[in-house]
Write a protein that holds these residues in place. Sequence first.
Motif, PDB file in Angstrom:
ATOM      1  N   UNK A   1       0.803  -1.392  -0.167  1.00 60.64           N
ATOM      2  CA  UNK A   1      -0.004   0.038   0.033  1.00 60.64           C
ATOM      3  C   UNK A   1       0.976   1.187   0.019  1.00 60.64           C
ATOM      4  N   UNK A   2       0.489   2.362  -0.836  1.00 63.93           N
ATOM      5  CA  UNK A   2       0.958   3.398  -0.713  1.00 63.93           C
ATOM      6  C   UNK A   2      -0.147   4.609  -0.236  1.00 63.93           C
ATOM      7  N   UNK A   3       0.119   5.199   0.874  1.00 66.12           N
ATOM      8  CA  UNK A   3      -0.966   6.171   1.324  1.00 66.12           C
ATOM      9  C   UNK A   3      -0.582   7.295   0.911  1.00 66.12           C
ATOM     10  N   UNK A   4      -1.507   8.193   0.297  1.00 63.36           N
ATOM     11  CA  UNK A   4      -1.134   9.417  -0.245  1.00 63.36           C
ATOM     12  C   UNK A   4      -2.007  10.522   0.253  1.00 63.36           C
ATOM     13  N   UNK A   5      -1.182  11.705   0.632  1.00 66.93           N
ATOM     14  CA  UNK A   5      -2.092  12.878   1.236  1.00 66.93           C
ATOM     15  C   UNK A   5      -1.297  14.049   0.771  1.00 66.93           C
ATOM     16  N   UNK A   6      -2.037  15.211   0.108  1.00 72.93           N
ATOM     17  CA  UNK A   6      -1.794  16.446  -0.586  1.00 72.93           C
ATOM     18  C   UNK A   6      -0.700  16.172  -1.467  1.00 72.93           C
ATOM     19  N   UNK A   7      -0.821  15.268  -2.261  1.00 75.88           N
ATOM     20  CA  UNK A   7       0.387  15.107  -3.357  1.00 75.88           C
ATOM     21  C   UNK A   7       1.686  14.252  -3.077  1.00 75.88           C
ATOM     22  N   UNK A   8       1.656  13.808  -1.752  1.00 73.05           N
ATOM     23  CA  UNK A   8       2.769  13.185  -1.257  1.00 73.05           C
ATOM     24  C   UNK A   8       2.506  11.921  -0.682  1.00 73.05           C
ATOM     25  N   UNK A   9       3.437  11.071  -0.741  1.00 75.99           N
ATOM     26  CA  UNK A   9       3.220   9.623   0.103  1.00 75.99           C
ATOM     27  C   UNK A   9       3.558  10.002   1.518  1.00 75.99           C
ATOM     28  N   UNK A  10       2.410   9.346   2.350  1.00 78.81           N
ATOM     29  CA  UNK A  10       2.626   9.749   3.602  1.00 78.81           C
ATOM     30  C   UNK A  10       3.082   8.350   4.311  1.00 78.81           C
ATOM     31  N   UNK A  11       2.927   7.269   3.772  1.00 76.52           N
ATOM     32  CA  UNK A  11       3.121   5.959   4.320  1.00 76.52           C
ATOM     33  C   UNK A  11       3.170   5.085   3.480  1.00 76.52           C
TER      34      UNK A  11
END
Length: 689
Positions: A233-243
């Motif tokens: 999984x890649x969790x994205x937020x505001x255009x960036x990878x968060x985790x």
Amino acid sequence: MSTDLAPAPDRVLSVRDLSVEIRRHDRVVRPVTGVSLDLRRGETLGIVGETGSGKSMTGLAIMGMLPAGGRITDGSISFDGTELVGLPAARYRGIRGNDIAMVFQDSLTALNPTRRIGDQVAEPARLHLGLSKRAARQRAAEMLALVGIPRPAERMDDYPHQLSGGMRQRVMIAMALVCEPKVVIADEPTTALDVTIQAEILDLLDDLRSRLGMAMILVTHDMGVIARHADRVGVMYAGRLAETGPTQVIFDETRHRYTQALLASIPSLTHDRGEELFSIGGSPPDLTAEPVGCGFAARCPMASDRCRTEQPPLTADGSHEAHAFACWHPADGPIERVAVRLAEVAAPDAHAHAGGPDAGPRLRVVDLQREYPAGHDGWFGGRRTVKAVSGVSFEVAAGETFGLVGESGCGKSSLGRMLVALDRPTAGDVVFEGTSVTAGRSRELGDRRSRLQMMFQDSSAALDPRMRVGAILREPFAIHGIGTRAERTSRARDLLYDVGLPATVLERFPHELSGGQRQRIGLARALALDPSVLVADEPVSALDVSIRSQVLNLMRRIQRERGLSSVVISHDLAVVRYLADRVGVMYLGKLVETGAAEEVYAAPAHPYTAGLLAAVPGEGEGDSTRERTRIHGELPSPIDPPSGCRFRTRCPLATDRCAQVEPVLEPVSATHQVACHFPLQPTTQNGGA
């Protein structure tokens, strides 16, 4: 950049420090900033996040299909040793559709409505494989059969509008796979589909990935889908990878506060209805501004000054080398929140409109039927009709919420429109507070409709884009001649306060608001005239999971405070489970099961209800009955429904009796009814005989 990079042996796609910007006439949007990810052969990588997080734009950048004004400003995209950034357009076209393919979210807009299905599926084979027209059509028919299209040779000549949503999505998958690509990007491939069709499509993608040996990027906002179908999984937020990391590690050892909040926001079938749903406060940041610090800082309860001024790097977790997160104050596993109990609100006016507690149900539906003309069967054939609703009856008491669940096409929305007199039934009656809604004259109906309101699914379409929010909320008072303009404005402010919005929203247009804010405006408008019954048609289906929780909590609070009776229509069983006191399950125009929500969800008696529950992503994993109760196949046509039990064509328990005799609703218990010749027993659902 070099066009011949040497990838790791198991790595088919590698993205490094990818940044994208989209230039508009008045601003620059930065939807992707510094994203790095790898895709290994044969695996599924899930990319998850709220709307606007950059996940779809990442997929489009890989495909070389950025919208007008979009460009890659930095980074590298390496596919099988070839650098794609800066690749000549002709060479990119040779890769796109052949080696890397995409399954788009909305099949109705992605497919050409003027071309036949067979021609559209065959086109990539002709362009990339050099097949003749005949050979390409033969390959297209084989692919349609592979993705489970019945009678593929006949469907080749159909147009997209002649297929159901699930069938169109299968066509999209066939088109993506016709050249046997090495990588498939599935962008929200099941968002608009029912839970049963969603399960079939996702299982189909898993099966084809395994059989064809391809790798897949699964873009979604549904963490339940990720839990069941993604390897990493890649969790994205505001255009960036968060985790990012292995799926099970992300779920069990969550480190980023956003991932933690996202997981906690998911409504589940086992959620205690007495507790509020967890929700993430605030909204995602504006991506037109230069990013400063952590994008999640404004919504994070743990944010410090460092979070607001310094962007945390993506750092590997010490215990798992493949697990990385970007957070200055990392979490230690899934959220452990204190349950917030819903306030016990006394509703002294709960029976006010109905004339007291002994006045009977507030809303009564009696043998309701609705048929729509559907042309004629050939030149000399008889008139055909769509049997949308066929003899539905139920009651809603004062202060009660009745939930209607079922697949698209089962008649839920048609029924909802008749409840508020936006459509007249072919037969039957709707009795509201002791008076027939269907038999009233238009003037009487207008007076009665002020107390019988509807909350629509698509807030963008339901709110007039030319009117400011203040005018939208004042309009009901103006129509009914209530108060002066100043008094109407004051009441509009009160409504905004009730739905948790500031008074400044009065001067804004709908397009200036987020989806969650628009849905709150839709709820405020429905509540303007103090209705006693609210019909909510798919009230949160278009919202992200975090915003969905906010709106659902709001609906529960207002219903309890005002003593509202509600009819909630949804194909999302978790939503209905949270809102409804009683549930009615519809299939092809009929109620097949009704009862207290707790009882129906804990021990479904109809095979269709059990199948709906078994298809919910992320629920019931490891249950031995799950696969046994799954529903397969398409919903039959409401123009010519099956004889006897309408569910028999998809039911694993069907016998000759089911084809000959139509079952009627009969009691399973004092609060539970089912229309089935062979109802399931509670022991069956618990893994017994």
